[in-house]
Motif scaffolding. Structure first.
Motif, PDB file in Angstrom:
ATOM      1  N   TYR A  14       0.798  -1.165   0.100  1.00 14.30           N
ATOM      2  CA  TYR A  14      -0.026   0.115  -0.112  1.00 14.30           C
ATOM      3  C   TYR A  14       0.874   1.203  -0.211  1.00 14.30           C
ATOM      4  CZ  TYR A  14      -2.934   3.722   1.633  1.00 14.30           C
ATOM      5  OH  TYR A  14      -3.523   5.036   1.782  1.00 14.30           O
ATOM      6  N   THR A  15       1.762   1.231   0.883  1.00 14.62           N
ATOM      7  CA  THR A  15       2.611   2.558   0.911  1.00 14.62           C
ATOM      8  C   THR A  15       3.412   2.833  -0.429  1.00 14.62           C
ATOM      9  OG1 THR A  15       3.155   1.958   3.231  1.00 14.62           O
ATOM     10  CG2 THR A  15       4.544   3.711   2.300  1.00 14.62           C
ATOM     11  N   GLN A  16       3.840   2.156  -1.123  1.00 19.82           N
ATOM     12  CA  GLN A  16       4.563   2.344  -2.614  1.00 19.82           C
ATOM     13  C   GLN A  16       3.269   2.777  -3.432  1.00 19.82           C
ATOM     14  OE1 GLN A  16       5.014  -0.456  -0.629  1.00 19.82           O
ATOM     15  NE2 GLN A  16       6.943  -1.041  -0.729  1.00 19.82           N
ATOM     16  N   TYR A  17       2.210   2.128  -3.438  1.00 18.71           N
ATOM     17  CA  TYR A  17       1.156   2.297  -4.375  1.00 18.71           C
ATOM     18  C   TYR A  17       0.396   3.577  -4.195  1.00 18.71           C
ATOM     19  CZ  TYR A  17       1.451  -2.327  -6.659  1.00 18.71           C
ATOM     20  OH  TYR A  17       1.769  -3.238  -7.447  1.00 18.71           O
ATOM     21  N   ALA A  18       0.295   3.981  -2.897  1.00 17.80           N
ATOM     22  CA  ALA A  18      -0.420   5.147  -2.563  1.00 17.80           C
ATOM     23  C   ALA A  18       0.279   6.162  -2.806  1.00 17.80           C
ATOM     24  CB  ALA A  18      -0.588   5.039  -1.211  1.00 17.80           C
ATOM     25  N   LEU A  19       1.782   6.202  -2.360  1.00 18.66           N
ATOM     26  CA  LEU A  19       2.846   7.272  -2.758  1.00 18.66           C
ATOM     27  C   LEU A  19       2.583   7.739  -4.001  1.00 18.66           C
ATOM     28  CD1 LEU A  19       4.872   9.325  -1.517  1.00 18.66           C
ATOM     29  CD2 LEU A  19       6.538   7.373  -2.010  1.00 18.66           C
ATOM     30  N   LEU A  20       2.926   6.717  -4.957  1.00 17.33           N
ATOM     31  CA  LEU A  20       2.785   7.067  -6.414  1.00 17.33           C
ATOM     32  C   LEU A  20       1.637   7.797  -6.919  1.00 17.33           C
ATOM     33  CD1 LEU A  20       4.422   3.807  -7.755  1.00 17.33           C
ATOM     34  CD2 LEU A  20       5.475   5.836  -7.646  1.00 17.33           C
ATOM     35  N   LEU A  21       0.354   7.252  -6.587  1.00 17.41           N
ATOM     36  CA  LEU A  21      -0.894   7.710  -6.759  1.00 17.41           C
ATOM     37  C   LEU A  21      -1.440   9.021  -6.292  1.00 17.41           C
ATOM     38  CD1 LEU A  21      -2.839   4.360  -7.240  1.00 17.41           C
ATOM     39  CD2 LEU A  21      -1.805   5.809  -9.119  1.00 17.41           C
ATOM     40  N   ARG A  22      -0.669   9.320  -5.069  1.00 19.28           N
ATOM     41  CA  ARG A  22      -1.189  10.786  -4.581  1.00 19.28           C
ATOM     42  C   ARG A  22      -0.604  11.898  -5.327  1.00 19.28           C
ATOM     43  NH1 ARG A  22      -0.744   8.385   1.065  1.00 19.28           N
ATOM     44  NH2 ARG A  22      -2.813   7.728   1.569  1.00 19.28           N
ATOM     45  N   HIS A  23       0.563  11.451  -6.036  1.00 20.41           N
ATOM     46  CA  HIS A  23       0.994  12.731  -6.988  1.00 20.41           C
ATOM     47  C   HIS A  23       0.420  12.349  -8.218  1.00 20.41           C
ATOM     48  CE1 HIS A  23       3.564  12.831  -3.829  1.00 20.41           C
ATOM     49  NE2 HIS A  23       4.672  12.135  -4.167  1.00 20.41           N
ATOM     50  N   LYS A  24      -0.814  13.240  -8.146  1.00 23.01           N
ATOM     51  CA  LYS A  24      -1.667  12.857  -9.481  1.00 23.01           C
ATOM     52  C   LYS A  24      -1.329  13.575 -10.811  1.00 23.01           C
ATOM     53  CE  LYS A  24      -6.015  13.102  -6.738  1.00 23.01           C
ATOM     54  NZ  LYS A  24      -7.271  13.931  -6.542  1.00 23.01           N
ATOM     55  N   SER A  25      -0.556  14.640 -10.509  1.00 20.36           N
ATOM     56  CA  SER A  25       0.179  15.399 -11.901  1.00 20.36           C
ATOM     57  C   SER A  25       1.363  14.221 -12.405  1.00 20.36           C
ATOM     58  CB  SER A  25       0.391  16.446 -11.766  1.00 20.36           C
ATOM     59  OG  SER A  25       1.389  16.749 -10.573  1.00 20.36           O
ATOM     60  N   THR A  26       1.743  13.472 -11.702  1.00 26.78           N
ATOM     61  CA  THR A  26       3.078  12.744 -12.276  1.00 26.78           C
ATOM     62  C   THR A  26       2.639  11.934 -13.497  1.00 26.78           C
ATOM     63  OG1 THR A  26       2.817  11.091 -10.727  1.00 26.78           O
ATOM     64  CG2 THR A  26       4.182  13.060  -9.938  1.00 26.78           C
ATOM     65  N   ILE A  27       3.682  11.732 -14.521  1.00 19.46           N
ATOM     66  CA  ILE A  27       3.385  10.604 -15.268  1.00 19.46           C
ATOM     67  C   ILE A  27       3.534   9.451 -14.786  1.00 19.46           C
ATOM     68  CG2 ILE A  27       4.555   9.773 -17.541  1.00 19.46           C
ATOM     69  CD1 ILE A  27       4.799  12.909 -18.257  1.00 19.46           C
ATOM     70  N   ILE A  28       4.330   9.194 -13.744  1.00 11.89           N
ATOM     71  CA  ILE A  28       4.391   7.822 -13.123  1.00 11.89           C
ATOM     72  C   ILE A  28       3.265   7.026 -12.628  1.00 11.89           C
ATOM     73  CG2 ILE A  28       5.449   6.576 -11.224  1.00 11.89           C
ATOM     74  CD1 ILE A  28       7.771   8.504 -11.297  1.00 11.89           C
ATOM     75  N   ALA A  29       2.268   8.062 -11.962  1.00 11.57           N
ATOM     76  CA  ALA A  29       0.947   7.239 -11.496  1.00 11.57           C
ATOM     77  C   ALA A  29       0.224   7.022 -12.978  1.00 11.57           C
ATOM     78  CB  ALA A  29       0.095   8.311 -10.871  1.00 11.57           C
ATOM     79  N   GLN A  30       0.307   7.996 -13.895  1.00 14.47           N
ATOM     80  CA  GLN A  30      -0.597   7.310 -14.951  1.00 14.47           C
ATOM     81  C   GLN A  30       0.211   6.127 -15.792  1.00 14.47           C
ATOM     82  OE1 GLN A  30      -0.205  10.826 -17.339  1.00 14.47           O
ATOM     83  NE2 GLN A  30      -2.034  11.961 -16.349  1.00 14.47           N
ATOM     84  N   ASP A  31       1.436   6.254 -15.790  1.00 14.81           N
ATOM     85  CA  ASP A  31       2.177   4.932 -16.138  1.00 14.81           C
ATOM     86  C   ASP A  31       1.881   3.832 -15.573  1.00 14.81           C
ATOM     87  OD1 ASP A  31       3.983   3.974 -18.279  1.00 14.81           O
ATOM     88  OD2 ASP A  31       5.398   3.983 -16.928  1.00 14.81           O
ATOM     89  N   LEU A  32       1.721   3.877 -14.305  1.00 13.43           N
ATOM     90  CA  LEU A  32       1.621   2.790 -13.201  1.00 13.43           C
ATOM     91  C   LEU A  32       0.187   2.236 -13.505  1.00 13.43           C
ATOM     92  CD1 LEU A  32       1.972   0.951 -10.679  1.00 13.43           C
ATOM     93  CD2 LEU A  32       0.644   2.740  -9.497  1.00 13.43           C
ATOM     94  N   LEU A  33      -0.834   2.853 -13.802  1.00  8.36           N
ATOM     95  CA  LEU A  33      -2.208   2.452 -14.231  1.00  8.36           C
ATOM     96  C   LEU A  33      -2.329   2.051 -15.637  1.00  8.36           C
ATOM     97  CD1 LEU A  33      -4.153   5.330 -12.406  1.00  8.36           C
ATOM     98  CD2 LEU A  33      -4.032   2.841 -11.620  1.00  8.36           C
TER      99      LEU A  33
END
Length: 128
Positions: free
Chosen positions: A42-61
């Motif tokens: 959870y910690t790793q996924y939530a940290l990535l997704l909390r940064h909504k504007s990052t490309i990493i979050a979009q890339d993850l999904l």
């Protein structure tokens, strides 16, 4: 980024026969494995997704969608069946994103039960 992709691959592997199985019991077990994995990381996924504007979050999904799509059965699907399949994947990815972004408001078991119930409605036989 390598670790992120590995986590997503592991998550997709947890799906087992989710995208190919219409059996409720199999879908529930697959959803439980998915949400247990998400809960454990959870910690790793939530940290990535909390940064909504990052490309990493979009890339993850996006990577999760690709990984789940690659698990499609090797059978000829009609356009209607293929559309329904991709609709289901998008729904699963959206539910995962919602769950992580909202600090897991439901237990992993509750998520598994509800998604399994919804899964049966879009994975069942299609009447063309």
């Amino acid at each position: 980024e390598k670790k992120i992709r590995q986590m997503v691959r592991e998550l997709a592997e947890k799906s087992g026969g989710l995208m190919t199985s219409a059996a409720s019991k199999d879908a529930t077990a697959a959803f439980e494995a998915i949400f247990d994995h998400l809960d454990a990381h959870y910690t790793q996924y939530a940290l990535l997704l909390r940064h909504k504007s990052t490309i990493i979050a979009q890339d993850l999904l996006g990577e999760l969608h690709v990984q789940l799509s690659s698990r499609m059965v090797d059978e000829a699907l009609s356009p209607l069946e293929e559309m329904r399949f991709h609709y289901g994947i998008a729904a699963v990815v959206g539910a995962i994103e919602w769950w992580l972004r909202n600090d897991r408001p439901l237990s992993s078991k509750a998520m598994a039960r509800e998604l399994s119930r919804l899964h049966s409605s879009w994975r069942g036989d299609i009447q063309a």
